[in-house]
Write an enzyme that holds these catalytic residues in place. Structure first.
Site, PDB file in Angstrom:
ATOM      1  N   LYS A  41     -23.601  53.053 -14.728  1.00 38.87           N
ATOM      2  CA  LYS A  41     -24.324  51.577 -14.268  1.00 38.87           C
ATOM      3  C   LYS A  41     -22.944  50.930 -13.948  1.00 38.87           C
ATOM      4  CE  LYS A  41     -25.005  47.183 -16.519  1.00 38.87           C
ATOM      5  NZ  LYS A  41     -23.833  46.843 -16.693  1.00 38.87           N
ATOM      6  N   ASN A  42     -21.736  50.891 -14.455  1.00 37.85           N
ATOM      7  CA  ASN A  42     -20.676  50.131 -13.938  1.00 37.85           C
ATOM      8  C   ASN A  42     -19.688  50.636 -13.114  1.00 37.85           C
ATOM      9  OD1 ASN A  42     -21.547  48.093 -16.142  1.00 37.85           O
ATOM     10  ND2 ASN A  42     -20.329  48.890 -17.545  1.00 37.85           N
ATOM     11  N   ARG A  62     -23.545  40.010 -13.689  1.00 38.15           N
ATOM     12  CA  ARG A  62     -22.090  39.818 -13.998  1.00 38.15           C
ATOM     13  C   ARG A  62     -21.495  40.462 -12.582  1.00 38.15           C
ATOM     14  NH1 ARG A  62     -17.721  36.898 -15.886  1.00 38.15           N
ATOM     15  NH2 ARG A  62     -15.982  38.355 -15.944  1.00 38.15           N
ATOM     16  N   CYS A  93     -24.476  39.457 -19.364  1.00 35.20           N
ATOM     17  CA  CYS A  93     -24.651  39.231 -20.822  1.00 35.20           C
ATOM     18  C   CYS A  93     -23.562  37.937 -21.350  1.00 35.20           C
ATOM     19  CB  CYS A  93     -24.143  40.324 -21.417  1.00 35.20           C
ATOM     20  SG  CYS A  93     -25.212  41.706 -21.025  1.00 35.20           S
ATOM     21  N   ARG A 109     -16.597  33.929 -20.034  1.00 37.03           N
ATOM     22  CA  ARG A 109     -16.266  35.381 -19.213  1.00 37.03           C
ATOM     23  C   ARG A 109     -15.710  34.630 -17.840  1.00 37.03           C
ATOM     24  NH1 ARG A 109     -21.012  39.663 -19.224  1.00 37.03           N
ATOM     25  NH2 ARG A 109     -19.195  40.957 -18.771  1.00 37.03           N
ATOM     26  N   PRO A 110     -14.485  34.100 -18.041  1.00 35.50           N
ATOM     27  CA  PRO A 110     -13.925  33.626 -16.644  1.00 35.50           C
ATOM     28  C   PRO A 110     -13.574  34.804 -15.932  1.00 35.50           C
ATOM     29  CG  PRO A 110     -12.291  33.566 -18.593  1.00 35.50           C
ATOM     30  CD  PRO A 110     -13.810  34.049 -19.180  1.00 35.50           C
ATOM     31  N   ILE A 111     -13.570  34.153 -14.425  1.00 30.47           N
ATOM     32  CA  ILE A 111     -12.988  35.316 -13.303  1.00 30.47           C
ATOM     33  C   ILE A 111     -11.607  34.740 -13.205  1.00 30.47           C
ATOM     34  CG2 ILE A 111     -15.258  36.050 -12.725  1.00 30.47           C
ATOM     35  CD1 ILE A 111     -15.100  34.102 -10.325  1.00 30.47           C
ATOM     36  N   ASP A 112     -10.834  34.122 -13.870  1.00 28.85           N
ATOM     37  CA  ASP A 112      -9.451  33.315 -13.513  1.00 28.85           C
ATOM     38  C   ASP A 112      -8.421  34.679 -13.059  1.00 28.85           C
ATOM     39  OD1 ASP A 112      -9.748  33.937 -16.448  1.00 28.85           O
ATOM     40  OD2 ASP A 112      -7.538  33.787 -16.287  1.00 28.85           O
ATOM     41  N   GLN A 113      -8.533  35.874 -13.654  1.00 27.23           N
ATOM     42  CA  GLN A 113      -7.949  37.057 -13.210  1.00 27.23           C
ATOM     43  C   GLN A 113      -7.920  37.415 -12.158  1.00 27.23           C
ATOM     44  OE1 GLN A 113      -4.909  37.978 -15.290  1.00 27.23           O
ATOM     45  NE2 GLN A 113      -5.648  35.891 -16.034  1.00 27.23           N
ATOM     46  N   ASP A 169     -18.694  48.140 -25.345  1.00 25.93           N
ATOM     47  CA  ASP A 169     -20.249  48.382 -24.870  1.00 25.93           C
ATOM     48  C   ASP A 169     -20.798  49.198 -26.057  1.00 25.93           C
ATOM     49  OD1 ASP A 169     -19.577  48.172 -21.478  1.00 25.93           O
ATOM     50  OD2 ASP A 169     -19.655  46.617 -22.812  1.00 25.93           O
ATOM     51  N   ARG A 186     -31.869  46.421 -17.685  1.00 25.75           N
ATOM     52  CA  ARG A 186     -30.890  46.294 -16.500  1.00 25.75           C
ATOM     53  C   ARG A 186     -29.908  47.437 -16.520  1.00 25.75           C
ATOM     54  NH1 ARG A 186     -27.093  42.046 -18.368  1.00 25.75           N
ATOM     55  NH2 ARG A 186     -25.797  42.891 -16.499  1.00 25.75           N
TER      56      ARG A 186
HETATM   57  C1  EPZ Z   1     -17.053  44.832 -17.735  1.00 26.53           C
HETATM   58  O1  EPZ Z   1     -17.303  43.435 -17.787  1.00 26.53           O
HETATM   59  C2  EPZ Z   1     -18.343  45.518 -17.893  1.00 26.53           C
HETATM   60  N1  EPZ Z   1     -19.405  44.945 -16.810  1.00 26.53           N
HETATM   61  C3  EPZ Z   1     -18.893  45.190 -19.149  1.00 26.53           C
HETATM   62  O2  EPZ Z   1     -19.983  45.883 -19.560  1.00 26.53           O
HETATM   63  C4  EPZ Z   1     -17.823  45.655 -20.384  1.00 26.53           C
HETATM   64  O3  EPZ Z   1     -18.138  45.186 -21.551  1.00 26.53           O
HETATM   65  C5  EPZ Z   1     -16.306  45.040 -19.901  1.00 26.53           C
HETATM   66  O4  EPZ Z   1     -16.036  45.312 -18.642  1.00 26.53           O
HETATM   67  C6  EPZ Z   1     -15.261  45.674 -20.767  1.00 26.53           C
HETATM   68  O5  EPZ Z   1     -15.306  47.155 -20.564  1.00 26.53           O
HETATM   69  C7  EPZ Z   1     -19.219  45.529 -15.672  1.00 26.53           C
HETATM   70  O6  EPZ Z   1     -18.697  46.640 -15.493  1.00 26.53           O
HETATM   71  C8  EPZ Z   1     -20.448  45.249 -14.657  1.00 26.53           C
HETATM   72  P1  EPZ Z   1     -13.290  42.416 -18.650  1.00 26.53           P
HETATM   73  P2  EPZ Z   1     -16.059  42.441 -17.425  1.00 26.53           P
HETATM   74  O7  EPZ Z   1     -13.175  41.687 -17.102  1.00 26.53           O
HETATM   75  O8  EPZ Z   1     -15.307  42.913 -16.102  1.00 26.53           O
HETATM   76  C9  EPZ Z   1     -11.611  38.487 -20.162  1.00 26.53           C
HETATM   77  C10 EPZ Z   1     -22.045  46.341 -20.041  1.00 26.53           C
HETATM   78  O9  EPZ Z   1     -22.558  46.390 -21.269  1.00 26.53           O
HETATM   79  N2  EPZ Z   1     -11.506  37.969 -18.979  1.00 26.53           N
HETATM   80  O10 EPZ Z   1     -12.941  43.753 -18.689  1.00 26.53           O
HETATM   81  O11 EPZ Z   1     -16.676  40.976 -17.314  1.00 26.53           O
HETATM   82  C11 EPZ Z   1     -13.067  38.485 -20.706  1.00 26.53           C
HETATM   83  O12 EPZ Z   1     -13.502  37.234 -20.914  1.00 26.53           O
HETATM   84  C12 EPZ Z   1     -21.237  45.415 -19.747  1.00 26.53           C
HETATM   85  O13 EPZ Z   1     -22.442  47.239 -19.202  1.00 26.53           O
HETATM   86  C13 EPZ Z   1     -10.561  36.748 -18.698  1.00 26.53           C
HETATM   87  O14 EPZ Z   1     -10.189  36.156 -19.384  1.00 26.53           O
HETATM   88  O15 EPZ Z   1     -14.871  42.614 -18.651  1.00 26.53           O
HETATM   89  C14 EPZ Z   1     -12.815  39.484 -21.688  1.00 26.53           C
HETATM   90  O16 EPZ Z   1     -12.694  38.528 -22.846  1.00 26.53           O
HETATM   91  C15 EPZ Z   1     -21.178  44.245 -20.789  1.00 26.53           C
HETATM   92  N3  EPZ Z   1     -10.492  36.412 -17.235  1.00 26.53           N
HETATM   93  C16 EPZ Z   1     -11.791  40.402 -21.357  1.00 26.53           C
HETATM   94  O17 EPZ Z   1     -11.139  39.765 -20.344  1.00 26.53           O
HETATM   95  C17 EPZ Z   1     -10.756  37.437 -16.202  1.00 26.53           C
HETATM   96  O18 EPZ Z   1     -10.602  36.894 -14.985  1.00 26.53           O
HETATM   97  C18 EPZ Z   1     -12.317  41.651 -20.951  1.00 26.53           C
HETATM   98  O19 EPZ Z   1     -13.059  41.670 -19.774  1.00 26.53           O
HETATM   99  C19 EPZ Z   1     -11.559  38.384 -16.245  1.00 26.53           C
HETATM  100  C20 EPZ Z   1     -12.043  38.943 -18.004  1.00 26.53           C
END
Ligand code: EPZ
Length: 428
Positions: free
Chosen positions: A22-23, A93, A117, A122-126, A306, A398
């Protein structure tokens, strides 16, 4: 709204074939926007998040051909707008990858903030930090992100503050057609990150180091069409392995990459499962006592967040005291209250959950709180004595293709029922 009716309390036995990841699929599909030609993508999972993406591209003028259940051909040359439909984008997401794809293709993107979810902030600041480093001006306006570059993005060094799957995916997509070289560091190393890089390179991109802490992308003029097959889903495979561990029994899980599962199978062996690895399948048996274990979720190759709810079900039934520390998200324990309804003894304090194992769980009405928590509730119902009804299963569908059929192939007693709409009394 659909529900699952499950009669649990008996061991599983059978075989199941894993679908495409999926991802990986939800990153590869938006990345196809950058391709000047036709992309034939194989092993695409038939799940609602993928269908949402295909609907977005069809509405934007892409030509999508469904060759068979898991093969599509995408020709995005007809897409002209940098504004994907807000109503669909805000439902999941992974839609955030449209920002990188639109910036890479058009130099501009206006994309609704993503949904997905709910495990806290779940910010996107990075993601935005990287786009800005590549020369884009990024603003938030009306629950949408508006990003605009002066012509093409410029390759640059993107130093991230933390490891983020989404930011790594989004910046890789944005960088492939940029002028110059981009470096992403620290980069996420999940199997689906490598799969996206392999897809883009198959279409003519120049990406190095995917799967390591540092990914280098040399911008190219254009991407050509081609064919790519998505890797098997690590988390789907882990979910079925964990279901057998919780309910007991044995199964052969087919179409997997065993190396991707080591972070999961290692923990299941600690809990008492017997695992045998073959080239592209894994056999699992759990007939003895479920043993306690401690888990800390980490970015790959650590234990995947996950898989945390699914593992929690095993620990709720394991002898002794187990501890889970959620190392990635703020609040991923919503499923705990549902398990407590079934008789589990769990205490949550911030990122830590303490499990006092109980001999059995009792079936009862429960609900799916999010995608993986929903899968965990199904596992709990399979392991529990008696009947459970799992509500809000749309969360589960999903990310899990033909979940009911695959569990039935493993010997589960599970039925999917649609909730009848309330009958309105006729007032004569
Ligand atoms: C991806 O989410 C996956 N989703 C999630 O899978 C998975 O749990 C996650 O990666 C971790 O492996 C998809 O691939 C569509 P992150 P993502 O950016 O990208 C923080 C599932 O069940 N963060 O790695 O949102 C964030 O809040 C889903 O398939 C920032 O602070 O995860 C978290 O604490 C659920 N700023 C950590 O980093 C940012 O700009 C990791 O998030 C981005 C993230």
């Amino acid at each position: 709204m659909a529900k699952y009716i499950i009669n649990g309390g008996r061991p599983l036995s059978g075989e199941v074939t894993i679908s495409g990841a999926k991802n990986a699929a939800v990153a590869i599909i938006p990345a196809a926007l950058l391709v000047d030609g036709v992309c034939r993508i194989e092993n695409v999972p038939a799940i609602s998040d993928v269908n949402l993406y295909l609907k977005i591209f069809e509405q934007m003028g892409a030509n999508i051909r469904r060759i068979d259940r898991s093969t599509i051909e995408m020709d995005c040359r007809g897409v002209r707008s940098h504004r994907p439909p807000f109503d669909i984008v805000s439902r999941f997401r992974a839609s955030s990858y449209l920002i990188g794809a639109m910036l890479g293709r058009f130099g501009e993107a206006e994309v609704a903030l993503p949904g997905g979810c709910d495990f806290g902030q779940r910010p996107i600041d990075q993601h935005i930090k990287g786009f800005t480093a590549m020369g884009a001006k990024v603003e938030f306006s009306g629950a949408a992100v508006h990003a605009k570059a002066d012509g093409k993005l410029k390759g640059n060094y993107c130093r991230l503050d933390l490891v983020s799957v989404g930011a790594t995916m989004n910046l890789m997509i944005a960088a492939v057609l940029a002028e110059g070289t981009t470096v992403i560091e620290p980069a996420a190393k999940e199997p689906h990150i490598v799969d996206l890089a392999n897809f883009l390179n198959a279409m003519g991109a120049d990406i190095w180091g995917a799967g390591t802490d540092t990914i280098k992308i040399r911008g190219v003029e254009r991407l050509h069409g081609g064919t790519y097959s998505i890797i098997p889903d690590q988390i789907e495979a882990g979910t079925y392995l964990t279901a057998v561990t919780a309910a007991g029994g044995e199964a052969l899980i087919k179409n997997v990459i065993p190396k991707h599962l080591e972070c999961i199978t290692g923990k299941l062996i600690e809990m008492g499962a017997e695992i045998t690895e073959y080239d592209d399948s894994v056999h699992i048996r759990r007939t003895g006592t479920l043993r306690k274990a401690n888990i800390k979720t980490m970015p790959y190759p650590g234990y995947p967040t996950d898989m945390q709810p699914q593992a929690g079900v095993c620990l709720a039934l394991a002898e002794g005291t187990s501890i889970i520390t959620e190392g990635v998200f703020d609040n991923r324990y919503k499923y705990v209250n549902e398990l407590i309804k079934m008789g589990a003894q769990i205490q949550v304090d911030g990122k830590v959950a303490i499990f006092e194992g109980v001999p059995s769980l009792k079936g009862c009405p429960i609900k799916a709180c999010d995608l993986r928590a929903g899968a965990a509730m199904v596992i709990a119902a399979l392991a529990a004595e008696g009947q459970s009804v799992v509500d809000d299963v749309f969360h589960i569908e999903r990310g899990y293709e033909t979940f009911v059929e695959k569990l039935t192939d493993l010997g589960a007693d599970i039925k999917r029922v649609e909730d009848m709409p309330p009958v309105r009394a006729k007032i004569s």
